[in-house]
Design a protein around this motif. Structure first.
Motif, PDB file in Angstrom:
ATOM      1  N   ARG A 117     -11.356  38.498 -30.628  1.00 12.64           N
ATOM      2  CA  ARG A 117     -11.912  37.267 -31.165  1.00 12.64           C
ATOM      3  C   ARG A 117     -11.593  37.173 -32.664  1.00 12.64           C
ATOM      4  O   ARG A 117     -11.567  38.189 -33.364  1.00 12.64           O
TER       5      ARG A 117
ATOM      6  N   THR B 271     -13.672  31.993 -32.714  1.00 14.56           N
ATOM      7  CA  THR B 271     -15.100  31.724 -32.861  1.00 14.56           C
ATOM      8  C   THR B 271     -15.260  30.921 -34.145  1.00 14.56           C
ATOM      9  O   THR B 271     -14.872  31.395 -35.220  1.00 14.56           O
TER      10      THR B 271
ATOM     11  N   CYS C 139     -19.502  37.066 -36.508  1.00 15.65           N
ATOM     12  CA  CYS C 139     -18.834  38.350 -36.743  1.00 15.65           C
ATOM     13  C   CYS C 139     -19.334  39.433 -35.803  1.00 15.65           C
ATOM     14  O   CYS C 139     -18.597  40.377 -35.485  1.00 15.65           O
TER      15      CYS C 139
ATOM     16  N   THR D 187     -14.795  41.031 -31.790  1.00 20.07           N
ATOM     17  CA  THR D 187     -14.297  40.311 -32.959  1.00 20.07           C
ATOM     18  C   THR D 187     -13.451  41.247 -33.808  1.00 20.07           C
ATOM     19  O   THR D 187     -13.879  42.349 -34.158  1.00 20.07           O
TER      20      THR D 187
END
Length: 388
Positions: free
Chosen positions: A113, A136, A156, A161
Motif C-alpha cells: 500500500r 490509500t 500509515c 503500507t
C-alpha cells in the motif's frame, strides 16, 4: 482474443492533457496544462545551439551524463542539506514523471500500500496501480489544504503500507508543507518504517513568507527518502523531459536498473545543454521567485475582482477556484463550457481526488502578463456567459 490488461482497464487518458486538446479545438486561452509560454534561460538555449553542432548525439551513460550529475549534485547538496555523491546517489530520468514511476517501482511490491495525499497529481494513483500496489488516500482539507494527523496515522498504520508520496509544493492545490507538518510525516515514516517518495518540481516556486523544506533534510529522513524533481518548471523547459531521483546509494543502485529498462536514458544533447542552467547563480532563483510572485498577484487580484472564490497558492503556479455557484453537477462539463463559452481552459479538479469532488477547477498562471490579462478579460462576466 485474450482480454486486455485488467490493471489498466480503469484508466482514462490524462484529464489535464485532454483539456489542452479541448482548449486548442476551441481556440481558448489554455490555463489548464501547466507549461510556461516563455523560453528557458538564454544560457541554456545558447549552449544548446552549440551542442546541436558539436554533440554529444549518442547515448549517454544510462543513469545520466557525468557532468550533468556533478552539476546537479553541486546545486542540490547545499540546498538539501545533504552531501550528494554524483557517482552513486543520482539517476537522471526522462522527466519527473519517470522519476516517480521509477521510485515507486524501486520500493514497492504487488499488494503493498502507498499513502497519497488528496488532491494529488493524477499520475500518482496510476503509478501505484501500474506497480500492482494499492493507494490509500489522505485528504488535504480545503480551504487550507492541511491534513489531519489522526487520519494520516490511520492510513500509515494500514497493514502492508510500504511508502508515502509527498508533493511539496503541492500540485494542484499550491500548499507548501510547514516544518511541523513535515516533522509529523517524518514521525509516521519512522514509526511505520515507510519509504517517502517526494515530488519537489516546484521547489523554487514558493511565495513569501512560506519556504520549501526538503524532506530528506529532516533528521533521519535522508536514508528513507527518494527525492524526485526535474528541470521542467525551474528552467521553463517542460518539453526537455529531464528529471532525476536522489536517494541513498543502495536505493539508487536498484533505481538505475529500473530506469534502464524503462527508458534507457535521458537525451544526451539536452543534458549537456542543461548543465548551463544547473550552474546559474542564486540570483536566477531569486528572480524566478519574483517573477512568479508577480504573476500570482496579477492573476489572483484579477480573479478576486471578477468575483471568484479561490484559494491563493503558497507555492507552485496553480489556483484552485470554486465554481460551485454555477450549479453544474459535473465539474468536467463546467470546465468544457468555460472553454466553449468563455474561452479559457482549466482542469476540472475531480481528476485530482479519489472521492467525489465537484467544486473546483484549476487555473495555472505560468504565462506572459499579456496572456494572463487576456484570460482575465475573457473571464469578465463569467457567470453571465456561462448561463447562456
Amino acid at each position: 482474443m485474450q482480454e486486455l490488461s485488467q490493471r489498466t482497464s480503469q484508466f482514462t487518458d490524462s484529464v489535464i492533457r485532454r483539456m489542452t486538446r479541448v482548449s486548442m479545438r476551441y481556440d481558448a486561452i489554455n490555463l489548464s496544462q501547466g507549461f510556461p509560454d516563455f523560453d528557458p534561460p538564454a544560457e541554456i538555449t545558447d549552449r544548446l545551439a552549440e551542442v546541436a553542432h558539436k554533440g554529444p548525439h549518442q547515448y549517454a551513460i544510462t543513469w545520466g551524463a557525468p557532468n550533468f550529475r556533478a552539476a546537479l549534485a553541486a546545486k542540490q547538496s547545499p540546498r538539501m542539506g545533504i552531501d550528494i555523491d554524483p557517482e552513486t546517489q543520482i539517476v537522471v530520468t526522462c522527466g519527473s514523471t519517470e522519476a516517480m514511476m521509477c521510485s515507486v517501482m524501486t520500493v514497492t511490491n504487488p499488494g503493498d500500500r502507498v499513502v497519497i495525499f488528496s488532491p494529488f497529481y493524477e499520475n500518482y494513483g496510476a503509478d501505484t496501480i501500474l506497480c500492482g500496489a494499492d493507494p490509500t488516500y489522505v485528504e488535504l482539507h480545503a480551504p487550507t489544504f492541511t491534513f489531519d494527523g489522526a487520519e494520516l496515522e490511520a492510513a500509515c498504520a494500514v497493514p502492508g503500507t510500504k511508502a508515502l508520496i509527498l508533493c511539496n509544493p503541492s500540485n494542484p492545490c499550491g500548499h507548501v508543507f510547514s516544518r511541523s507538518e513535515l516533522e509529523f510525516i517524518a514521525k509516521m515514516a519512522e514509526k511505520y518504517d515507510l519509504w517517502v517518495i517526494t515530488d519537489e518540481v516546484y521547489e523554487h516556486i514558493v511565495y513569501a513568507p512560506y519556504e520549501h523544506i526538503y524532506f530528506a533534510s529532516l533528521p533521519g529522513m535522508e536514508k528513507r527518502t527518494l527525492s524526485c524533481s526535474s528541470l521542467s518548471k525551474t528552467y521553463s523547459m517542460t518539453g526537455w523531459r529531464l528529471g532525476y531521483v536522489i536517494a541513498p546509494a543502495d536505493v539508487i543502485d536498484r533505481a538505475r536498473k529500473v530506469h534502464d529498462f524503462l527508458t534507457v536514458g535521458a537525451a544526451a544533447p539536452l543534458m549537456e545543454a542543461a548543465v548551463a542552467g544547473l550552474e546559474l547563480p542564486q540570483s536566477y532563483y531569486d528572480e524566478l521567485t519574483a517573477l512568479y510572485t508577480h504573476k500570482r498577484d496579477l492573476f489572483c487580484d484579477g480573479l478576486r475582482s471578477l468575483g471568484f472564490d479561490f484559494i491563493e497558492p503558497q507555492g507552485a503556479y496553480y489556483v484552485m477556484a470554486d465554481v460551485s455557484s454555477l450549479g453544474y453537477e459535473s465539474d468536467y462539463d463546467c470546465a468544457v463550457d468555460l472553454i466553449k463559452k468563455v474561452g479559457v481552459g482549466t482542469v476540472p479538479a475531480s481528476c485530482f481526488y479519489d472521492t467525489p469532488e465537484n467544486r473546483f477547477v484549476r487555473f495555472h498562471f505560468a504565462k506572459s502578463d499579456e496572456v494572463l490579462k487576456a484570460a482575465l478579460d475573457r473571464l469578465d462576466g463569467w457567470h453571465e456567459k456561462m448561463a447562456k
